[in-house]
Write a protein that holds these residues in place. Structure first.
Motif, PDB file in Angstrom:
ATOM      1  N   UNK A   1       0.829  -1.207   0.000  1.00  0.00           N
ATOM      2  CA  UNK A   1       0.000   0.000   0.000  1.00  0.00           C
ATOM      3  C   UNK A   1       0.862   1.255   0.000  1.00  0.00           C
TER       4      UNK A   1
ATOM      5  N   UNK B   1       1.032   4.036  -2.941  1.00  0.00           N
ATOM      6  CA  UNK B   1       0.781   5.449  -2.680  1.00  0.00           C
ATOM      7  C   UNK B   1       1.921   6.318  -3.224  1.00  0.00           C
TER       8      UNK B   1
ATOM      9  N   UNK C   1       1.264   6.683  -6.794  1.00  0.00           N
ATOM     10  CA  UNK C   1       0.166   7.642  -6.981  1.00  0.00           C
ATOM     11  C   UNK C   1       0.669   9.081  -6.894  1.00  0.00           C
TER      12      UNK C   1
ATOM     13  N   UNK D   1      -4.678  -6.342  -6.561  1.00  0.00           N
ATOM     14  CA  UNK D   1      -5.875  -5.745  -5.960  1.00  0.00           C
ATOM     15  C   UNK D   1      -5.802  -4.298  -5.520  1.00  0.00           C
ATOM     16  N   UNK D   2      -4.760  -3.989  -4.756  1.00  0.00           N
ATOM     17  CA  UNK D   2      -4.791  -2.774  -3.932  1.00  0.00           C
ATOM     18  C   UNK D   2      -4.795  -1.488  -4.749  1.00  0.00           C
TER      19      UNK D   2
ATOM     20  N   UNK E   1      -8.903   0.880  -6.106  1.00  0.00           N
ATOM     21  CA  UNK E   1      -9.545   2.108  -5.618  1.00  0.00           C
ATOM     22  C   UNK E   1      -8.614   3.315  -5.645  1.00  0.00           C
ATOM     23  N   UNK E   2      -7.329   3.101  -5.380  1.00  0.00           N
ATOM     24  CA  UNK E   2      -6.396   4.234  -5.295  1.00  0.00           C
ATOM     25  C   UNK E   2      -6.246   4.962  -6.624  1.00  0.00           C
TER      26      UNK E   2
ATOM     27  N   UNK F   1      -8.411   5.052  -9.219  1.00  0.00           N
ATOM     28  CA  UNK F   1      -9.656   5.094  -9.999  1.00  0.00           C
ATOM     29  C   UNK F   1      -9.788   6.342 -10.860  1.00  0.00           C
TER      30      UNK F   1
ATOM     31  N   UNK G   1     -12.545 -14.967  -4.021  1.00  0.00           N
ATOM     32  CA  UNK G   1     -12.252 -13.958  -2.993  1.00  0.00           C
ATOM     33  C   UNK G   1     -11.934 -12.582  -3.579  1.00  0.00           C
ATOM     34  N   UNK G   2     -11.255 -12.544  -4.732  1.00  0.00           N
ATOM     35  CA  UNK G   2     -10.836 -11.257  -5.304  1.00  0.00           C
ATOM     36  C   UNK G   2     -11.900 -10.631  -6.216  1.00  0.00           C
ATOM     37  N   UNK G   3     -12.905 -11.397  -6.621  1.00  0.00           N
ATOM     38  CA  UNK G   3     -13.855 -10.906  -7.619  1.00  0.00           C
ATOM     39  C   UNK G   3     -14.522  -9.576  -7.271  1.00  0.00           C
ATOM     40  N   UNK G   4     -14.858  -9.330  -5.976  1.00  0.00           N
ATOM     41  CA  UNK G   4     -15.549  -8.056  -5.696  1.00  0.00           C
ATOM     42  C   UNK G   4     -14.795  -6.826  -6.199  1.00  0.00           C
ATOM     43  N   UNK G   5     -13.473  -6.867  -6.175  1.00  0.00           N
ATOM     44  CA  UNK G   5     -12.736  -5.671  -6.603  1.00  0.00           C
ATOM     45  C   UNK G   5     -12.816  -5.506  -8.120  1.00  0.00           C
TER      46      UNK G   5
ATOM     47  N   UNK H   1     -16.231  -4.135  -8.874  1.00  0.00           N
ATOM     48  CA  UNK H   1     -16.463  -2.749  -8.436  1.00  0.00           C
ATOM     49  C   UNK H   1     -15.722  -1.734  -9.310  1.00  0.00           C
ATOM     50  N   UNK H   2     -14.657  -2.158  -9.963  1.00  0.00           N
ATOM     51  CA  UNK H   2     -13.860  -1.222 -10.769  1.00  0.00           C
ATOM     52  C   UNK H   2     -13.682  -1.770 -12.180  1.00  0.00           C
TER      53      UNK H   2
END
Lengths: 374, 374
Positions: free
Chosen positions: B74, B78, B81, B96-97, B100-101, B103, B121-125, B128-129
């Motif tokens: 993370x 960052x 980013x 994964x991580x 959201x960062x 987007x 387990x990873x599918x929600x991310x 969502x994006x």
């Protein structure tokens, strides 16, 4: 106040079975709602709450068989971020993932760290984002974090005063409650009971990861007339199990960040015999709610002395320090301090050390400032 | 082009020992630098690269004893980013991580998914994006992701043509290379060798998590005159181990997303006998670089036939499809497409299915469009 509570997704809030953090989040949330606040609880969809539930996933991930919670948690945190304007305060009960995402909003954020901090794996995130307001659940929990972070308070856990009612009579066995795990030292509990000649009842779950330890180390010790292994028990059985005991044994061998079971026992009037490590010295009032020991011999002597303690005094001390109402008041004071300190455009705030829950409560001033290592 | 490559932090780039993703990132990075691009490699500090190294941690986390990589990763993400303006393209090799960062920056981002996608387990991310441009390493890898995501290409792994030199002679044993794990089915390899009456050499590491499987299932099978267990071998020993074999056995029992070891064997001229699952049908050209089988009997017959294959033809097919130069060209075409498609203020782009590496390479058009499930 418009408050978002962000729970882990491992268990429902409150949890169906095990889950200390989720129970604390539930008690805090219910108390905030009772005080008239507008609370949104971000948690699994099978949670039960009088707040507005914002479900991150349909059900708690552990019982749903999801092993890696990262993706689900990230998506929920992103939902919180998209809705950040709706809240005055965003209170996280998760360890890590919110730090980079909310870096522009630290003035209205606070994170309670519920876990141990002596494992260095998580430290990089705390070092990289020193502006996030942090709350510890015991002063000792903070010690391993040696670089500057934004500690703003230590707040003891608290539970509803009526959850585990006072039992004036108590009983004649020693109780061990929790998990069978090397760091919980059930072997010490068994040794103490045998030497003291007092029955021991063990109500504990065995996680898959601890199965081998249970079978090789603990199970052979159970074959003794004084020792009874009950297995995992639910929230309702706890009151009777703890309330009917002579004392709770808490012979831990790790830096326990809080130790909920100690205050659960105190709630029933049952005193605690605990090892001098982690939060223990701050949770137990020596000679009032229990005894703090450093060896098996100490513990056996403590079992002798424990009958002399006044069970009503134990309950009264619990009521004076560890109810969920007190926990809610301490958190609310922190929220209000954050709100008054935050100015538009300011992203990192430092809150004066004056704001300790001990000082807020006006009762016990800790010998060592919780800000000594801040 | 100014390109950021974002590696996992588990191993150095390239890895000291095991680490498929880190080797691929290294080969791609070196090739991009060789082509004159300005590459910044975000990776552990013990990485060795001709790009500019931006160290996320001092050394690879696995060998440093760090078990939870989330915090370190993370913090590195960052950093990326904060420096996003310095790059035309940001290429992630982590799962994964970053979603959201980054987007707001998907127009200049691309993520290669290196792992299996059949665990939910990873599918929600990914759900969502859906705007993040994604690259698969085989078409079959995509199948479990059933909701719309932004697949923009499948790009085969490639390795430097000189890394594992051609061995014209080959040898007379069967080779098994990799990890001892239930899904890799070393037991099948042993069974095939015994039935075919051909020696088998097993060069494989045993992870702690697979220790019990090794001791209980595999070790008892090793006591046979045809079977030799060598243990883990390094990159340099691989060339000789693979090049001196009659064939590589790849009797896997899981949806392997790519299977680097297959092209490593082909590079030396050694054909592959592999189970029909995951990427296998796309990596192996039946009857040229090996045989695809579905049973022990099939495999034993394939061992008979494998001597008839032309080792030079195996090497030539490797050179035609799986060098790091080809991999770099495919990625560069994707980067250029992203750059030309991105307009200021646009955060989500959809790239036309026309851009498949097969089409880009102008050579092999897959029977099933890689966009069938996009």
């Amino acid at each position: 106040m418009r408050i978002a509570q962000i729970a882990p997704l491992a268990e429902a809030v409150p949890p169906k079975l095990y889950g200390g953090t989720e129970r604390v989040v539930s008690w805090l949330t219910e108390e905030l709602v009772r005080q008239g606040h507008q609370v949104t609880l971000f948690a699994s969809g099978d949670s039960e709450t009088s707040a507005t539930l914002a479900p991150g996933v349909p059900r708690g991930l552990r019982l749903a068989g999801v092993r890696d919670h990262t993706a689900s948690l990230l998506v929920m945190l992103n939902d919180v971020l998209q809705r950040a304007d709706e809240f005055d305060i965003i209170h996280f009960h998760v360890d890590l993932l919110q730090f980079p995402l909310f870096q522009g909003l630290f003035h209205k954020c606070v994170t309670t760290l519920h876990g141990r901090l002596d494992l260095p794996d998580f430290h990089p995130i705390y070092r990289a984002f020193p502006g996030m307001p942090l709350i510890s659940i015991s002063d000792s929990q903070r010690a391993p974090l040696r670089h500057p972070v934004n500690w703003i308070a230590t707040i003891d856990h608290g539970l509803p005063a009526s959850l585990h009612p006072f039992n004036a009579r108590g009983g004649d066995y020693l109780a061990f409650l929790g998990r069978i795990a090397p760091e919980k030292r059930p072997d010490r509990a068994i040794e103490i009971a045998k030497r003291a000649g007092i029955p021991l009842k063990i109500a504990a779950k065995v996680d898959p990861v601890d199965r081998e330890y249970f079978e090789h180390v603990i199970e052979p010790l159970l074959d003794h007339p004084l020792v009874e292994f009950i297995g995992e028990i639910g929230e309702e059985e706890k009151s009777k199990f703890l309330g009917s005991a002579l004392a709770l044994l808490f012979p831990i061998d790790w830096p326990e960040p809080f130790g909920l079971v100690m205050i659960e026992a105190m709630s029933t009037g049952t005193p605690v015999i605990a090892w001098r490590v982690g939060s223990v010295t701050k949770v137990i009032d020596e000679g009032v709610t229990g005894f703090i020991v450093e060896s098996i011999e100490d513990a056996v002597r403590a079992v002798d002395k424990v009958r002399s303690l006044n069970r009503l005094a134990v309950r009264q001390r619990f009521e004076a320090r560890f109810t969920s109402t007190q926990m809610e008041q301490s958190y609310l004071a922190v929220y209000e301090q954050l709100l008054s300190a935050s100015k538009p455009g300011q992203t990192i705030i430092e809150i004066a050390p004056a704001l300790t829950p001990a000082l807020l409560a006006g009762e016990r001033v800790p010998k060592h400032s919780p800000f000594a290592n801040a």
